[in-house]
Design a protein around this motif. Structure first.
Motif, short mmCIF file in Angstrom:
data_model
loop_
_atom_site.label_atom_id
_atom_site.label_comp_id
_atom_site.label_asym_id
_atom_site.label_seq_id
_atom_site.Cartn_x
_atom_site.Cartn_y
_atom_site.Cartn_z
N GLU A 532 0.84 -1.21 0.00
CA GLU A 532 0.00 0.00 0.00
C GLU A 532 0.87 1.25 0.00
OE1 GLU A 532 -3.18 0.66 -0.41
OE2 GLU A 532 -3.46 -1.47 -0.82
N ALA A 533 2.00 1.20 0.73
CA ALA A 533 2.92 2.34 0.76
C ALA A 533 3.48 2.60 -0.63
CB ALA A 533 4.05 2.08 1.76
N GLY A 534 3.76 1.54 -1.37
CA GLY A 534 4.24 1.69 -2.75
C GLY A 534 3.20 2.38 -3.61
N LEU A 560 12.58 8.70 -4.40
CA LEU A 560 13.88 8.15 -3.97
C LEU A 560 13.63 6.98 -3.03
CD1 LEU A 560 15.81 11.47 -3.17
CD2 LEU A 560 15.80 10.18 -5.30
N ALA A 561 14.00 5.78 -3.46
CA ALA A 561 13.73 4.58 -2.67
C ALA A 561 15.02 4.06 -2.02
CB ALA A 561 13.13 3.49 -3.57
N PRO A 562 14.92 3.52 -0.79
CA PRO A 562 16.12 2.98 -0.15
C PRO A 562 16.74 1.82 -0.92
CG PRO A 562 14.39 3.33 1.47
CD PRO A 562 13.77 3.54 0.12
N GLY A 569 10.15 -0.70 -3.79
CA GLY A 569 11.50 -0.46 -4.32
C GLY A 569 11.44 0.27 -5.64
N ALA A 570 12.57 0.81 -6.06
CA ALA A 570 12.62 1.63 -7.29
C ALA A 570 12.14 0.86 -8.52
CB ALA A 570 14.03 2.15 -7.51
N SER A 682 10.16 -3.22 4.84
CA SER A 682 10.74 -4.21 3.91
C SER A 682 12.16 -3.83 3.52
CB SER A 682 9.88 -4.34 2.65
OG SER A 682 9.98 -3.17 1.87
N ALA A 683 12.53 -2.56 3.73
CA ALA A 683 13.90 -2.11 3.43
C ALA A 683 14.75 -2.05 4.70
CB ALA A 683 13.85 -0.73 2.77
N TRP A 684 14.36 -2.82 5.71
CA TRP A 684 14.93 -2.73 7.06
C TRP A 684 16.46 -2.69 7.07
CZ3 TRP A 684 12.20 -1.49 11.17
CH2 TRP A 684 12.75 -1.65 12.46
#
Length: 740
Positions: A532-534, A560-562, A569-570, A682-684
């Motif tokens: 949902e954040a995406g 800008l994605a981690p 993700g990007a 998810s990018a922890w």
């Protein structure tokens, strides 16, 4: 073989192709009529829409897609019917022939078309609209395609992708099959896109032994190359041996022997003792040769600069600073803070210096002041930055011309610079902005070109992420006890204190959570679910921010994605953002390549250094917009941030990725009116303070975070673990370690 069947048909379209392993899902017309197409799956490496295929394989059924044919191997059969020939030529298989030209050629020659192209391509000039130039191009492309096909057939069993087979052919031409059979590990060094793992797979298929010294040496160099991709200039010997044993699954003794042999080879590796991390016990560092040469050269050139008696700006040795700064006040209408004054004096009196500090601390105004004073005394000033965007910003700030470092040095094909120690730049003062982005190899090329007696000023924010390439040049220049003088600006100016972006950047950098309420330029949209954040990130970037702030979603807003992978993700976000900002249109051509579709209007980024493109090369991280796409010439054109038109053949499109969303690492040196940052659990593993700080400092006016408070807290709390393996700081302190 039991249950093997043969199917013949025309490849209508490829619905999915994995560029890594050649796995393809395609639709084939078997001639049963009524528009009935068969789904085929398997390795259809190199097959193009429009080709007639003879496929061997097995029948099966898919629960969702129904009856399908799994291909074990295939051969191409040239089509015999007019319709088949028209479709075959119009598929984009032969450079110079697109659907319209195919129509004209087939209308003229009918079923003899392919014979004419094969036997007597000069006759193509009979077709209306085909001049001698295009006729010659089509003949050459036909011959090249036949040769590439041969290489592809050979590579088919190894699962090498179409684009890589094309590159192998471009590199070695008629020697391709010989190199692949006899020297497969050369591919990893010579051909971009082929790493050790692919070369190793090929080597095994052509019978190279598992414990071959060539394999072990290639594996050691691959392990070092991988570490340089992670930013390291060397690896400690014991770590390298352990990594290689794990990678190669061979005895430790064999790895040690091969490492010893490599250390004796001219283009192998260099072993040298350097201090351990944090001044601990010395370690034996193992370098790839280019990184060792660059580290020695960069430290030597900087020390020479600092110690030089020559001075190209002698006027500042005994200047009346009170008078000079008073004149500057009159020019700029603003007072310099004491630490800014110190930086101005350093830059104009010392041969090499560093200016660092966070946003809002006056770095830009200090640089402008230095340039104004230098110019007032008639000095030749050169301004440069690692990226096009950063160079543009520097030019706007100082009112003087600025260029990228690559363009300044006039890098030539192969990566050599037109300017170096033998032919230095004509400059009295060289200012390099965004110096945190300078990797070891580029910094070395730049410093080599600084003339004796000139002054060199590095400007950058050392708290940002280090360079994408190997090294931590800015941090090493600022290391305690080093010879390069430096000023760190720490005072946030009053005007900047009113910016939520600047205030929160400093809060993040000091380990304090950002303020996310009550600000006009800094927002948090809370969404704990990653998918949902995406989706929310896309909505914010493509619709909400443009609507509320009057910004262009393509030009002014950057996601800008981690990280690259994952629902936020990007990679995923690029697909969704493209649908929202540059959707497919029936009247516009597009080109599918691998898993991506390119359209006119797409925002794209270069993902490798290519010294052969553009005036002085096109470099990893260069951003641009697709301005033209020609299916006949099979060429796509990109206008870069430096306003340069750069062409890409369709078989070069794996050098481009979409850039509606980019990883934070890739955004270094760029600045955007607005940035949208997904921050999810998810990018922890990637969530670190300098990563979030770098992302926030890319924004000029607006930051929107999308994600969970937990993930945001993790990013603010987590200090980046460990330094990169580099010995530049040690070399700058003047030590000369023994070599063995």
């Amino acid at each position: 073989m039991a249950n093997m069947a043969v199917v013949e048909g025309v490849l209508e379209r490829i619905t999915y192709a994995n560029e890594e392993n050649g796995y393809t899902v395609a639709r084939v017309d078997t001639g049963r009529g009524a528009g009935d197409l068969l789904t085929v799956v398997g390795s259809l490496l190199g097959a193009q829409a429009g080709e007639s295929l003879r496929m061997e394989g097995r029948w099966g059924s898919h629960p969702q897609y129904g009856k399908q044919f799994t291909v074990e191997n295939y051969t191409t059969v040239l089509p015999a019917t007019i319709q088949g020939i028209r479709r075959y030529l119009g598929s984009g298989l032969i450079k110079g022939i697109g659907p319209r030209i195919a129509e004209r050629i087939v209308a003229h020659f009918g079923t003899d078309t392919l014979d004419v192209i094969e036997q007597d391509p000069g006759r193509l000039i009979e077709v209306e609209g085909l001049g001698p130039k295009r006729t010659k191009l089509i003949g050459a492309a036909w011959e090249e395609q036949k040769a590439i096909k041969e290489v592809m057939v050979f590579l088919q069993g190894v699962g090498v992708s179409t684009s890589i087979a094309v590159r192998i052919y471009k590199k070695y031409a008629d020697a391709s099959i010989s190199v692949v059979k006899n020297q497969p590990y050369r591919l990893a060094a010579d051909v971009w896109g082929i790493g050790f793992l692919t070369a190793d797979r090929i080597a095994q298929s052509v019978g190279i032994p598992h414990d071959s010294p060539d394999r072990v040496k290639a594996g050691l160099q691959y392990a070092l190359s991988q570490s340089s991709d992670q930013g390291h200039c060397f690896l400690p010997e014991q770590q390298l041996i352990g990594d290689a044993v794990k990678l190669l699954q061979v005895d430790t003794g064999l790895v040690i022997d091969c490492l010893g042999e490599l250390a004796g080879e001219e283009e192998g590796v260099v072993r040298e003792q350097v201090p351990g991390p944090d001044g601990g016990d010395p370690v034996t560092a193992v370098y790839l040769v280019p990184f060792h040469r660059a580290e020695l050269s960069l430290s030597g050139q900087l020390l020479r600069l600092l110690r030089s008696e020559e001075d190209r700006m002698p006027a500042f040795r005994d200047v009346d600073w009170e008078r000079a700064l008073g004149w500057l006040r009159g020019r700029t209408g603003a007072e310099l803070a004491p630490e800014q004054e110190e930086a101005v004096k350093l830059a104009l009196t010392r041969k090499a210096a560093v200016l660092t500090g966070g946003p809002g601390c006056g770095k830009s105004f200090t640089v402008r002041s230095i340039v104004e004073l230098a110019r007032a005394k008639g000095a030749k000033v050169i301004l440069a930055a690692p990226t096009g965007r950063a160079a543009k910003r520097l030019a706007e700030l100082t009112g003087a011309e600025a260029s990228t470092v690559h363009r300044l040095l006039e890098l030539k094909p192969g990566g050599d610079a037109a300017y170096d120690r033998e032919r230095p730049l004509d400059a009295d003062l060289i200012v390099v902005d965004e110096a945190s982005m300078l990797d070891l190899l580029l910094a070395n090329k730049l410093v080599k070109a600084v003339p004796p007696g000139a002054h060199l000023l590095f400007v950058g924010d050392v708290d940002q992420l280090p360079s994408v390439g190997a090294g931590e040049v800015l941090r090493d220049l600022l290391a305690e006890g080093g010879p390069v003088p430096a000023v760190r600006l720490t005072r946030i100016f009053r005007q900047a204190q009113q910016s939520g972006v600047v205030t929160n950047a400093h809060r993040i950098n000091s380990g304090t959570p950002p303020l996310t309420q009550g600000l006009k330029d800094f927002f948090l949209f809370v969404e704990d679910d990653t998918e949902e954040a995406g989706r929310l990130t896309v909505d914010v970037a493509a619709r909400r921010v443009p609507a509320k702030f009057g910004l262009d979603p393509r030009r002014d807003v950057q996601v800008l994605a981690p990280m690259h992978r994952g629902p936020a993700g990007a990679g995923t976000l690029n697909g969704l953002l493209q649908q929202a900002i540059t959707p497919a249109r029936p009247d516009l051509p597009e080109k599918r390549f691998g898993g991506r579709t390119f359209r006119v209007g797409d925002k794209v980024t270069q993902i490798r250094n290519n010294y052969d493109k553009g005036a002085n090369g096109v470099f990893n991280g260069t951003v641009g917009v697709v301005t033209a796409l020609d299916p006949d010439d099979q060429r796509l054109t990109v206008r870069t941030d430096e306003d340069e038109e750069v062409g890409y053949d369709f078989d070069e499109l794996d050098e481009l990725a979409h850039a509606y969303a980019v990883t934070i690492h890739r955004s270094q040196g760029s600045e955007y009116p607005a940035v949208v940052i997904p921050v999810t659990t998810s990018a922890w593993m990637m969530l670190q303070r300098n990563l979030l700080y770098t992302a926030v400092t890319r924004a000029k006016k607006l930051v929107v975070l999308v994600g969970s408070r937990k993930a945001l807290g993790q990013a603010v709390r987590t200090v980046s673990a460990g330094r990169r393996c580099t010995a530049l700081d040690h070399r700058l302190r003047g030590h000369r370690p023994p070599q063995f």
